[in-house]
Motif scaffolding. Structure first.
Motif, PDB file in Angstrom:
ATOM      1  N   PHE A   1      61.464  80.823  85.509  1.00 25.99           N
ATOM      2  CA  PHE A   1      60.276  80.017  85.789  1.00 25.99           C
ATOM      3  C   PHE A   1      60.531  78.551  85.433  1.00 25.99           C
ATOM      4  CE2 PHE A   1      57.986  83.847  86.475  1.00 25.99           C
ATOM      5  CZ  PHE A   1      56.747  83.523  87.006  1.00 25.99           C
ATOM      6  N   PHE A   2      61.165  78.333  84.308  1.00 25.30           N
ATOM      7  CA  PHE A   2      61.462  76.974  83.850  1.00 25.30           C
ATOM      8  C   PHE A   2      62.351  76.253  84.865  1.00 25.30           C
ATOM      9  CE2 PHE A   2      63.489  73.642  81.451  1.00 25.30           C
ATOM     10  CZ  PHE A   2      62.564  73.248  80.501  1.00 25.30           C
ATOM     11  N   GLU A   3      63.410  76.918  85.281  1.00 29.98           N
ATOM     12  CA  GLU A   3      64.355  76.316  86.217  1.00 29.98           C
ATOM     13  C   GLU A   3      63.720  76.085  87.586  1.00 29.98           C
ATOM     14  OE1 GLU A   3      67.468  79.163  85.995  1.00 29.98           O
ATOM     15  OE2 GLU A   3      68.421  78.241  84.235  1.00 29.98           O
ATOM     16  N   GLU A   4      62.875  77.013  88.018  1.00 29.00           N
ATOM     17  CA  GLU A   4      62.202  76.853  89.309  1.00 29.00           C
ATOM     18  C   GLU A   4      61.257  75.658  89.295  1.00 29.00           C
ATOM     19  OE1 GLU A   4      60.325  80.568  90.099  1.00 29.00           O
ATOM     20  OE2 GLU A   4      62.156  81.528  90.851  1.00 29.00           O
ATOM     21  N   ALA A   5      60.641  75.399  88.151  1.00 29.39           N
ATOM     22  CA  ALA A   5      59.739  74.252  88.043  1.00 29.39           C
ATOM     23  C   ALA A   5      60.501  72.935  88.156  1.00 29.39           C
ATOM     24  CB  ALA A   5      58.979  74.305  86.721  1.00 29.39           C
ATOM     25  N   LEU A   6      61.746  72.922  87.696  1.00 36.74           N
ATOM     26  CA  LEU A   6      62.554  71.701  87.742  1.00 36.74           C
ATOM     27  C   LEU A   6      63.218  71.476  89.100  1.00 36.74           C
ATOM     28  CD1 LEU A   6      64.422  71.674  84.298  1.00 36.74           C
ATOM     29  CD2 LEU A   6      62.441  70.307  84.984  1.00 36.74           C
ATOM     30  N   GLU A   7      63.398  72.529  89.869  1.00 32.84           N
ATOM     31  CA  GLU A   7      64.176  72.433  91.106  1.00 32.84           C
ATOM     32  C   GLU A   7      63.663  71.376  92.087  1.00 32.84           C
ATOM     33  OE1 GLU A   7      67.208  72.913  93.683  1.00 32.84           O
ATOM     34  OE2 GLU A   7      67.046  73.613  91.614  1.00 32.84           O
ATOM     35  N   PRO A   8      62.347  71.263  92.329  1.00 33.96           N
ATOM     36  CA  PRO A   8      61.886  70.217  93.260  1.00 33.96           C
ATOM     37  C   PRO A   8      62.253  68.810  92.800  1.00 33.96           C
ATOM     38  CG  PRO A   8      60.153  71.824  92.860  1.00 33.96           C
ATOM     39  CD  PRO A   8      61.233  72.111  91.869  1.00 33.96           C
ATOM     40  N   PHE A   9      62.284  68.606  91.496  1.00 35.64           N
ATOM     41  CA  PHE A   9      62.652  67.290  90.966  1.00 35.64           C
ATOM     42  C   PHE A   9      64.150  67.030  91.149  1.00 35.64           C
ATOM     43  CE2 PHE A   9      58.879  68.668  88.619  1.00 35.64           C
ATOM     44  CZ  PHE A   9      58.041  67.583  88.824  1.00 35.64           C
TER      45      PHE A   9
ATOM     46  N   LYS B   1      64.836  65.912  94.575  1.00 40.11           N
ATOM     47  CA  LYS B   1      64.521  64.496  94.785  1.00 40.11           C
ATOM     48  C   LYS B   1      65.698  63.623  94.355  1.00 40.11           C
ATOM     49  CE  LYS B   1      61.036  61.716  96.001  1.00 40.11           C
ATOM     50  NZ  LYS B   1      59.819  61.577  95.177  1.00 40.11           N
ATOM     51  N   ILE B   2      66.334  63.954  93.237  1.00 42.41           N
ATOM     52  CA  ILE B   2      67.529  63.210  92.812  1.00 42.41           C
ATOM     53  C   ILE B   2      68.606  63.303  93.882  1.00 42.41           C
ATOM     54  CG2 ILE B   2      69.491  63.200  91.226  1.00 42.41           C
ATOM     55  CD1 ILE B   2      67.722  63.800  88.965  1.00 42.41           C
ATOM     56  N   ARG B   3      68.827  64.510  94.394  1.00 43.69           N
ATOM     57  CA  ARG B   3      69.855  64.711  95.421  1.00 43.69           C
ATOM     58  C   ARG B   3      69.560  63.876  96.660  1.00 43.69           C
ATOM     59  NH1 ARG B   3      68.800  70.843  94.186  1.00 43.69           N
ATOM     60  NH2 ARG B   3      70.067  71.103  92.297  1.00 43.69           N
ATOM     61  N   ARG B   4      68.283  63.767  96.994  1.00 45.72           N
ATOM     62  CA  ARG B   4      67.907  62.973  98.161  1.00 45.72           C
ATOM     63  C   ARG B   4      68.223  61.498  97.938  1.00 45.72           C
ATOM     64  NH1 ARG B   4      61.725  62.971  99.516  1.00 45.72           N
ATOM     65  NH2 ARG B   4      62.104  65.203  99.296  1.00 45.72           N
ATOM     66  N   TYR B   5      67.885  60.991  96.755  1.00 42.74           N
ATOM     67  CA  TYR B   5      68.188  59.590  96.450  1.00 42.74           C
ATOM     68  C   TYR B   5      69.695  59.339  96.491  1.00 42.74           C
ATOM     69  CZ  TYR B   5      63.425  58.400  94.972  1.00 42.74           C
ATOM     70  OH  TYR B   5      62.081  58.138  94.949  1.00 42.74           O
ATOM     71  N   LEU B   6      70.467  60.251  95.934  1.00 43.09           N
ATOM     72  CA  LEU B   6      71.918  60.090  95.927  1.00 43.09           C
ATOM     73  C   LEU B   6      72.481  60.132  97.342  1.00 43.09           C
ATOM     74  CD1 LEU B   6      72.820  62.338  92.850  1.00 43.09           C
ATOM     75  CD2 LEU B   6      72.904  59.838  92.961  1.00 43.09           C
TER      76      LEU B   6
END
Length: 200
Positions: free
Chosen positions: A110-118, A121-126
């Protein structure tokens, strides 16, 4: 009689009410009726048909994505983690038809799934070579995790005691691997040292 007139993004429908010619006019805004998927398809078609329009779309997109507020990202990360309901963890763990699911493992999931969308976003910026924004977005995620580690009082937090520090390192390492500026690495490490102690 039904007459359809399209002008300036609006659809105007004229409908004869009776033989005397009395009409009722109704305007419909096309943009209020199409879905996000439809809008994307239309935008893509326009870009493919006209180079200047494509360049303008790209310019607007970059302006829209540019300008990351570390505090806003941190608050959003903290909120998403802090809102996880431990009862959802319990509901999806324990003895199941296909075996036993460890509650601690499920809580980490659950913790990791909550972070995945963020992270996405980093990957998109990169990918867009927006390295300064990627750096700030990464810092926002890291600060949000730090806030959860130090401020969360939910029962869920008791099930993921080690998750904040471990995922903090994973987020930082993924960002480091994707960015190209050693100066940004030094800035992030300095920020962590001064503002997010105890996470590394």
């Amino acid at each position: 009689m039904f007459v359809l007139v399209v002008a300036g993004g609006n659809i105007k429908t004229d409908i004869d009410k009776n033989a005397s010619g009395i009409k009722k006019a109704e305007k419909v805004n096309v943009f209020d009726e199409i879905s996000a998927g439809d809008a994307f398809s239309i935008l893509k078609t326009l870009a493919e048909e006209d180079v200047k329009i494509a360049e303008r779309i790209e310019q607007i997109a970059m302006e829209y994505l540019h300008g990351v507020d570390i505090e806003d990202v941190a608050d959003e990360v903290f909120s998403d983690l802090d809102c996880i309901n431990v009862e959802d963890v319990w509901d999806q763990s324990g003895s199941k038809r296909d075996g036993y699911v460890d509650p601690n493992d499920k809580a980490w999931e659950f913790f990791e799934e909550a972070l995945e969308p963020f992270l996405e976003k980093i990957r998109r910026y990169l990918k867009l070579s927006m390295y300064a924004d990627a750096k700030n977005y990464c810092l926002g995620i890291l600060k949000g995790i730090y806030m959860f580690e130090n401020e969360a009082t939910t029962e869920f937090a008791d099930w993921v005691v080690d998750a904040p520090c471990e995922n903090f390192g994973l987020v930082l390492n993924e960002w480091k691997e994707g960015q190209k500026n050693p100066k940004y690495v030094a800035e992030v490490e300095e920020y962590i040292k001064n503002n997010l102690p105890g996470m590394l």
